[in-house]
Design a protein around this motif. Structure first.
Motif, PDB file in Angstrom:
ATOM      1  N   ALA A  24     -16.572 -21.645 -19.639  1.00  0.00           N
ATOM      2  CA  ALA A  24     -15.967 -21.664 -18.312  1.00  0.00           C
ATOM      3  C   ALA A  24     -15.307 -20.315 -18.034  1.00  0.00           C
ATOM      4  CB  ALA A  24     -14.941 -22.784 -18.227  1.00  0.00           C
ATOM      5  N   GLY A  25     -15.612 -19.753 -16.892  1.00  0.00           N
ATOM      6  CA  GLY A  25     -15.079 -18.446 -16.534  1.00  0.00           C
ATOM      7  C   GLY A  25     -16.016 -17.310 -16.846  1.00  0.00           C
ATOM      8  N   SER A  26     -17.028 -17.534 -17.700  1.00  0.00           N
ATOM      9  CA  SER A  26     -18.008 -16.488 -18.003  1.00  0.00           C
ATOM     10  C   SER A  26     -18.939 -16.285 -16.819  1.00  0.00           C
ATOM     11  CB  SER A  26     -18.832 -16.863 -19.235  1.00  0.00           C
ATOM     12  OG  SER A  26     -18.024 -16.982 -20.377  1.00  0.00           O
ATOM     13  N   ARG A  27     -19.301 -15.045 -16.585  1.00  0.00           N
ATOM     14  CA  ARG A  27     -20.222 -14.704 -15.491  1.00  0.00           C
ATOM     15  C   ARG A  27     -21.533 -14.221 -16.099  1.00  0.00           C
ATOM     16  NH1 ARG A  27     -17.095 -10.135 -12.708  1.00  0.00           N
ATOM     17  NH2 ARG A  27     -16.831  -9.665 -14.927  1.00  0.00           N
ATOM     18  N   VAL A  28     -22.589 -14.993 -15.899  1.00  0.00           N
ATOM     19  CA  VAL A  28     -23.894 -14.700 -16.490  1.00  0.00           C
ATOM     20  C   VAL A  28     -24.865 -14.300 -15.391  1.00  0.00           C
ATOM     21  CG1 VAL A  28     -25.822 -15.600 -17.843  1.00  0.00           C
ATOM     22  CG2 VAL A  28     -23.475 -16.309 -18.390  1.00  0.00           C
ATOM     23  N   CYS A  29     -25.585 -13.208 -15.622  1.00  0.00           N
ATOM     24  CA  CYS A  29     -26.614 -12.763 -14.669  1.00  0.00           C
ATOM     25  C   CYS A  29     -27.966 -12.781 -15.357  1.00  0.00           C
ATOM     26  CB  CYS A  29     -26.298 -11.356 -14.158  1.00  0.00           C
ATOM     27  SG  CYS A  29     -27.570 -10.712 -13.029  1.00  0.00           S
ATOM     28  N   LEU A  48     -28.395 -25.477 -18.064  1.00  0.00           N
ATOM     29  CA  LEU A  48     -27.295 -25.441 -19.031  1.00  0.00           C
ATOM     30  C   LEU A  48     -25.957 -25.116 -18.377  1.00  0.00           C
ATOM     31  CD1 LEU A  48     -29.095 -23.552 -21.940  1.00  0.00           C
ATOM     32  CD2 LEU A  48     -28.373 -25.949 -21.954  1.00  0.00           C
ATOM     33  N   GLN A  49     -25.995 -24.655 -17.143  1.00  0.00           N
ATOM     34  CA  GLN A  49     -24.768 -24.246 -16.464  1.00  0.00           C
ATOM     35  C   GLN A  49     -23.714 -25.352 -16.414  1.00  0.00           C
ATOM     36  OE1 GLN A  49     -25.397 -22.998 -12.416  1.00  0.00           O
ATOM     37  NE2 GLN A  49     -23.363 -22.056 -12.224  1.00  0.00           N
ATOM     38  N   PRO A  50     -24.050 -26.604 -16.075  1.00  0.00           N
ATOM     39  CA  PRO A  50     -23.008 -27.646 -16.050  1.00  0.00           C
ATOM     40  C   PRO A  50     -22.385 -27.892 -17.423  1.00  0.00           C
ATOM     41  CG  PRO A  50     -24.953 -28.342 -14.819  1.00  0.00           C
ATOM     42  CD  PRO A  50     -25.345 -27.101 -15.563  1.00  0.00           C
ATOM     43  N   ARG A  51     -23.192 -27.755 -18.483  1.00  0.00           N
ATOM     44  CA  ARG A  51     -22.663 -28.010 -19.822  1.00  0.00           C
ATOM     45  C   ARG A  51     -21.650 -26.939 -20.238  1.00  0.00           C
ATOM     46  NH1 ARG A  51     -26.215 -28.035 -25.343  1.00  0.00           N
ATOM     47  NH2 ARG A  51     -27.732 -29.055 -23.951  1.00  0.00           N
ATOM     48  N   PHE A  52     -21.948 -25.669 -19.941  1.00  0.00           N
ATOM     49  CA  PHE A  52     -21.101 -24.570 -20.410  1.00  0.00           C
ATOM     50  C   PHE A  52     -20.061 -24.137 -19.380  1.00  0.00           C
ATOM     51  CE2 PHE A  52     -24.637 -24.358 -23.311  1.00  0.00           C
ATOM     52  CZ  PHE A  52     -24.080 -23.938 -24.501  1.00  0.00           C
ATOM     53  N   GLY A  53     -20.324 -24.399 -18.110  1.00  0.00           N
ATOM     54  CA  GLY A  53     -19.340 -24.076 -17.085  1.00  0.00           C
ATOM     55  C   GLY A  53     -19.320 -22.638 -16.629  1.00  0.00           C
ATOM     56  N   PHE A  54     -20.328 -21.834 -16.977  1.00  0.00           N
ATOM     57  CA  PHE A  54     -20.360 -20.437 -16.533  1.00  0.00           C
ATOM     58  C   PHE A  54     -20.867 -20.349 -15.106  1.00  0.00           C
ATOM     59  CE2 PHE A  54     -24.365 -21.308 -18.819  1.00  0.00           C
ATOM     60  CZ  PHE A  54     -25.310 -20.962 -17.861  1.00  0.00           C
ATOM     61  N   SER A  55     -20.573 -19.225 -14.457  1.00  0.00           N
ATOM     62  CA  SER A  55     -21.148 -18.961 -13.131  1.00  0.00           C
ATOM     63  C   SER A  55     -22.453 -18.196 -13.331  1.00  0.00           C
ATOM     64  CB  SER A  55     -20.182 -18.156 -12.269  1.00  0.00           C
ATOM     65  OG  SER A  55     -19.960 -16.873 -12.831  1.00  0.00           O
TER      66      SER A  55
END
Length: 451
Positions: A24-29, A48-55
């Motif tokens: 959560a809070g990580s920004r992945v491109c 996988l985004q909902p599981r890890f919470g990254f944007s």
């Protein structure tokens, strides 16, 4: 219990994200070319985004080398729009006369564009076949241990640079194709991937199939070998860190450096360059630099080329710096605590009874951070006469090539401080009074020039 085949790709990618500490809070491109590898990566990250919470966001680089480039960019835009993921498109100019060829030029342009993305992690769709191809390519060019480590699944960022993720690195391309087909994913095909005039394509279509004919497990074995090289590279890095501390880093003690074996000397310099983000030099220039360090007397100043960087030696000091550091520009001081000086920084640290008298600066008509001027002379002690800069530099062990880069703080036209030299007696802070201690902090230089 054995992981069901349908879950192999998502769980393999999830393991890489977890190892990198993405949360959560990580920004992945996602680097999205539109090809099958990047499309599979995009879809896995989206799931996988909902599981890890990254944007999640994506970036596409249009090299302008194919007549289909605009269509590929549109396909990426449509995919991102449907998924509700922001997309940034970069259109770049590729240097067609690049010394290392069109492939290298396109790669350099692509990475330069992606470096502009404001994110914590850049994710790439490289897979195990790419890893085997990269290792072969580098070995055939005579790479060292660091290069033979090829690509890492997780490369932490730093100094303003995003980290790099390769969540598919442990998977074969055939697995990606199967998963993409099973999930009805569409993708674009880059026609240049079939052109054998490009070295990597020739390795992929000619050499690797022959290797797999002789050794069916050639690709995973090559990937395993890259992992072994990565382990050896990490151990060499640990040894270099020990040697750096023993040699007094950041500025190396020349005698201590030369007391190391030649292999450890070279390993230490390579490690320092890597830590600065500098490209590694070839064996020949590095070997010649070390030979001259061993052969020349300490009193003889040296500035030895190592590609884009140089190895400098003067008296008992050795350091590394860019061959062409940014040119500094004069700046008026307006009370700032820090000012840029080319690629360096000059800080003014508040003090009591040390450095420059704060009142001398605040009451002056003009305070300018600028270069030295012809005929510069200054007095470091009130009981001594003014002396020319050349003699002061000699006493401070500052070689001739650094003298034009020395920052000078001019107060109403008089030199109050010179980086690496000190504060002029006329501007020195009185005991118990408010002062400012100037500090010259070279940026991007490892080790730093002499203080």
């Amino acid at each position: 219990m054995r992981t069901p085949p349908a879950d192999v790709l998502p769980e393999s990618a999830a393991a890489v994200l977890a190892a990198a500490g993405v949360g959560a809070g990580s920004r992945v491109c996602c680097a999205l070319s539109g090809g099958v590898d990047s499309v599979v990566l995009f879809e896995l990250l989206r799931r996988l985004q909902p599981r890890f919470g990254f944007s999640l966001r994506a970036a596409h680089v249009d090299h302008g080398l194919s007549p289909n480039a605009a269509a590929w960019a549109r396909a990426c835009a449509e995919r991102c729009l449907a998924a509700g993921v922001p997309l940034q498109v970069f259109r770049v100019e590729v240097e067609r006369a690049h010394a290392d060829g069109l492939e290298a030029a396109a790669r350099a342009a692509r990475h330069a564009a992606l470096a502009q993305v404001d994110c914590d992690w850049l994710a790439f769709g490289h897979h195990q076949d790419d890893q085997a191809e990269t290792l072969l390519f580098r070995l055939l060019r005579g790479t060292g241990v660091h290069g033979a480590a090829a690509m890492r699944a997780v490369e932490p960022g730093g100094a303003g640079r995003a980290g790099r993720l390769r969540p598919l690195l442990g998977l074969r391309r055939a697995q990606l194709l199967e998963w993409a087909g099973a999930h009805g994913l569409g993708w674009v095909e880059d026609e240049s991937n079939a052109e054998l005039r490009f070295t990597r394509n020739a390795l992929r279509h000619r050499l690797l199939p022959v290797a797999e004919g002789l050794f069916p497990a050639a690709v995973p074995n090559l990937a395993r070998a890259a992992a072994h090289f990565a382990e050896a590279d990490a151990l060499l890095g640990e040894l270099a860190a020990i040697d750096a501390a023993a040699c007094g880093a950041p500025v190396l003690c020349r005698a201590d450096l030369l007391a190391l074996t030649p292999a450890r000397q070279a390993n230490l310099l390579r490690w320092l360059l890597l830590g600065s983000g500098a490209p590694l030099p070839g064996a020949a220039p590095l070997g010649e630099a070390l030979r001259q360090l061993r052969a020349c007397e300490p009193a003889h100043p040296l500035r030895l080329p190592l590609g884009a960087w140089v190895c400098c030696a003067y008296r008992d000091r050795v350091w590394l710096e860019p061959a062409q550091p940014p040119a500094p520009q004069a700046l008026h001081w307006q009370g700032e605590a820090a000012m840029h000086w080319g690629g360096d920084e000059v800080r003014l640290v508040a003090s009591i009874g040390a450095g420059l008298g704060r009142g001398c600066l605040e009451d002056a008509g003009e305070v300018l951070l600028g270069p030295r001027r012809e005929g510069l002379r200054m007095r470091l002690h009130p009981a001594r006469p003014r002396r020319e800069l050349r003699k002061l530099c000699q006493e401070a062990a500052i070689p001739a090539w650094l003298r034009d880069r020395l920052p000078v703080l001019w107060v109403d036209g008089e030199p109050a401080w010179v980086g690496g030299i000190g504060v002029a007696a006329e501007f020195a802070c009185a005991p118990g009074a408010a002062g400012l201690v100037p500090e010259w902090r070279p940026g991007g230089v490892t080790p730093a020039p002499p203080p």
